[in-house]
Scaffold this motif. Structure first.
Motif, mmCIF file in Angstrom:
data_model
loop_
_atom_site.group_PDB
_atom_site.id
_atom_site.type_symbol
_atom_site.label_atom_id
_atom_site.label_comp_id
_atom_site.label_asym_id
_atom_site.label_seq_id
_atom_site.Cartn_x
_atom_site.Cartn_y
_atom_site.Cartn_z
ATOM 1 N N GLU A 1 -10.461 13.477 3.768
ATOM 2 C CA GLU A 1 -9.032 12.877 3.618
ATOM 3 C C GLU A 1 -8.202 13.252 4.361
ATOM 4 O O GLU A 1 -7.273 13.009 4.969
ATOM 5 C CB GLU A 1 -8.515 12.948 1.968
ATOM 6 C CG GLU A 1 -9.424 11.902 1.031
ATOM 7 C CD GLU A 1 -10.524 12.462 0.468
ATOM 8 O OE1 GLU A 1 -11.158 13.498 1.107
ATOM 9 O OE2 GLU A 1 -11.458 12.004 -0.350
ATOM 10 N N VAL A 2 -7.905 14.593 4.192
ATOM 11 C CA VAL A 2 -7.142 15.432 5.325
ATOM 12 C C VAL A 2 -7.131 15.223 6.661
ATOM 13 O O VAL A 2 -6.518 14.742 7.435
ATOM 14 C CB VAL A 2 -7.310 16.895 5.018
ATOM 15 C CG1 VAL A 2 -6.700 17.794 6.135
ATOM 16 C CG2 VAL A 2 -7.091 17.738 3.835
ATOM 17 N N GLN A 3 -8.776 15.070 7.158
ATOM 18 C CA GLN A 3 -9.050 14.781 8.549
ATOM 19 C C GLN A 3 -8.603 13.612 8.893
ATOM 20 O O GLN A 3 -8.099 13.311 9.932
ATOM 21 C CB GLN A 3 -10.421 14.986 8.793
ATOM 22 C CG GLN A 3 -10.860 16.351 8.736
ATOM 23 C CD GLN A 3 -12.550 16.541 8.543
ATOM 24 O OE1 GLN A 3 -13.336 15.429 8.647
ATOM 25 N NE2 GLN A 3 -13.104 17.912 8.533
ATOM 26 N N ARG A 4 -8.504 12.524 7.831
ATOM 27 C CA ARG A 4 -8.048 11.127 8.315
ATOM 28 C C ARG A 4 -6.490 11.221 8.342
ATOM 29 O O ARG A 4 -5.897 10.258 9.028
ATOM 30 C CB ARG A 4 -8.541 10.234 7.228
ATOM 31 C CG ARG A 4 -10.086 9.811 7.391
ATOM 32 C CD ARG A 4 -10.464 8.507 6.545
ATOM 33 N NE ARG A 4 -10.454 8.901 5.143
ATOM 34 C CZ ARG A 4 -11.446 9.110 4.526
ATOM 35 N NH1 ARG A 4 -12.510 9.346 5.045
ATOM 36 N NH2 ARG A 4 -11.595 9.498 3.123
ATOM 37 N N ALA A 5 -5.849 12.145 7.782
ATOM 38 C CA ALA A 5 -4.438 12.033 7.754
ATOM 39 C C ALA A 5 -3.920 12.864 8.807
ATOM 40 O O ALA A 5 -2.476 12.798 9.081
ATOM 41 C CB ALA A 5 -3.884 12.413 6.485
ATOM 42 N N ILE A 6 -4.603 13.504 9.716
ATOM 43 C CA ILE A 6 -4.120 14.612 10.510
ATOM 44 C C ILE A 6 -4.372 14.255 12.042
ATOM 45 O O ILE A 6 -5.341 13.611 12.440
ATOM 46 C CB ILE A 6 -4.195 16.120 10.346
ATOM 47 C CG1 ILE A 6 -5.680 16.374 10.555
ATOM 48 C CG2 ILE A 6 -3.975 16.401 8.798
ATOM 49 C CD1 ILE A 6 -6.072 17.768 10.393
ATOM 50 N N GLY A 7 -3.560 14.755 12.904
ATOM 51 C CA GLY A 7 -3.939 14.951 14.353
ATOM 52 C C GLY A 7 -3.682 16.438 14.825
ATOM 53 O O GLY A 7 -3.034 17.166 14.292
ATOM 54 N N LEU A 8 -4.543 16.860 15.860
ATOM 55 C CA LEU A 8 -4.805 18.267 16.136
ATOM 56 C C LEU A 8 -4.748 18.247 17.726
ATOM 57 O O LEU A 8 -5.455 17.609 18.394
ATOM 58 C CB LEU A 8 -5.736 18.889 15.537
ATOM 59 C CG LEU A 8 -5.973 20.236 16.064
ATOM 60 C CD1 LEU A 8 -5.115 21.356 15.769
ATOM 61 C CD2 LEU A 8 -7.306 20.965 15.661
ATOM 62 N N THR A 9 -3.871 19.105 18.099
ATOM 63 C CA THR A 9 -3.644 19.235 19.549
ATOM 64 C C THR A 9 -3.674 20.748 19.805
ATOM 65 O O THR A 9 -2.866 21.405 19.325
ATOM 66 C CB THR A 9 -2.568 18.786 20.401
ATOM 67 O OG1 THR A 9 -2.575 17.169 20.229
ATOM 68 C CG2 THR A 9 -2.447 19.066 21.877
#
Length: 342
Positions: free
Chosen positions: A74-82
């Protein structure tokens, strides 16, 4: 106040080294938290835990309302990471990179194509859409990397030193794009070695050192912790330092400090324009010739030096290694914690 990111007591150890020793963070939805600290302070380790790339040894964290350990998907679907360096595939075109990420995030093929076109236009990459990413300039690759992190429309964005190595124009360009995301309601956690960047973008700043948050506040609140405005006086003849210091001390009731060369004196101001006028009159009366007479406000560099005991690292230099093998990039009012000798 709704929190998009909340961490309590995060700890992480690598062998004998404790990378995090109890990190607490609270980031309101739709705001920007800048995380500052020397290399190896724990910034990147914190981001990797919040982005579910590492598990903490102790403590807890929630991102977008989800537990980073128990609700990783669920966290991974909610975030973006650069991260610090562009992570795009250099062999693929800009359009192919974005479409591929869209498919991996379970967008339909038509939707992935549409989303790629939208992002290429927003980040001014349409003309280079069909060129291999390996041919892009540094600024273009960073824009593409940021676009990749936004394919799924994240509500929380982690930016780990996103402008490292960019020229000033490209950095300002990327700042504008980050501001666009915040204006649209995205919450941003930004780690950076550029103190000006934190000053420009962050609503609040957390200073991390030795694996924990040692101070937190708005940029202006943190600056006030190291004093108010000061007068800097450059001397035409360093031999006049004694006379100048005595004159300023009498006029302002504060002891001036000299730099290493003795050619520059700094003295704290308490009465604004009156102090400035009194200082000018006193220096003229004793015949001191000056090459510089300027009022300076405290900067985040001053805050960093005061809190950590050393100046910020040069962002252009090679980052130090975190113990985990990654690259170190590492509430109302100011919170400052006293550090133990250990």
């Amino acid at each position: 106040m709704e929190l998009a990111i909340q961490a309590e007591g995060l700890r992480k150890r690598y062998g004998d080294h404790e990378a995090l020793s109890g990190v607490d963070l609270a980031v309101p939805t739709g705001s920007v938290l800048g995380v500052l600290g020397p290399n190896g302070a724990g910034k990147t380790t914190t981001v990797r835990i919040l982005a579910t790339l590492l598990e903490p040894d102790a403590g807890s964290a929630r991102v977008a309302g989800y537990d980073v350990v128990r609700q990783r998907k669920e966290v991974q679907r909610a975030i973006g990471l650069t991260g610090q360096y562009a992570a795009v595939d250099e062999q693929l075109t800009g359009s192919e990179n974005l479409r591929m990420v869209g498919m991996l995030q379970r967008l339909t093929r038509p939707r992935a194509k549409q989303r790629a076109a939208e992002l290429l236009e927003r980040f001014r990459l349409t003309d280079a859409a069909d060129k291999p990413a390996g041919t892009y300039s540094g600024g273009m690759r960073r824009r593409l990397d940021l676009a990749v992190s936004l394919v799924a429309g994240p509500s929380v964005l982690f930016l780990d030193e996103p402008t490292t190595g960019l020229d000033p124009a490209s950095r300002i360009d990327l700042w504008a794009m980050i501001r666009e995301q915040v204006a649209a309601g995205v919450t941003v956690l930004l780690t950076t070695q550029y103190l000006e960047e934190a000053d420009q973008l962050a609503d609040r700043i957390a200073v991390v050192d030795s694996g924990r948050v040692i101070a937190e506040g708005s940029p202006d609140e943190l600056k006030r912790t190291v004093g108010g405005e000061r007068l800097e006086v450059g001397l035409a003849d360093p031999a006049q330092r004694g006379a100048a210091a005595a004159a300023l001390s009498r006029a302002l009731g504060a002891v001036p400090l000299a730099d290493d060369t003795g050619g520059l004196l700094r003295v704290q101001l308490t009465a604004g324009l009156n102090d400035i006028a009194d200082a000018a009159v006193a220096l003229r009366a004793c015949g001191v010739a000056v090459t510089e007479f300027a009022v300076r406000r405290p900067s985040l560099d001053d805050v960093f030096l005061s809190l950590t005991g050393h100046a910020p690292a040069d962002p252009a230099g090679a980052p130090a290694e975190d113990p985990d093998g990654g690259q170190a990039t590492e509430p109302a009012g100011v919170r400052v914690e006293e550090r133990s000798a250990a």
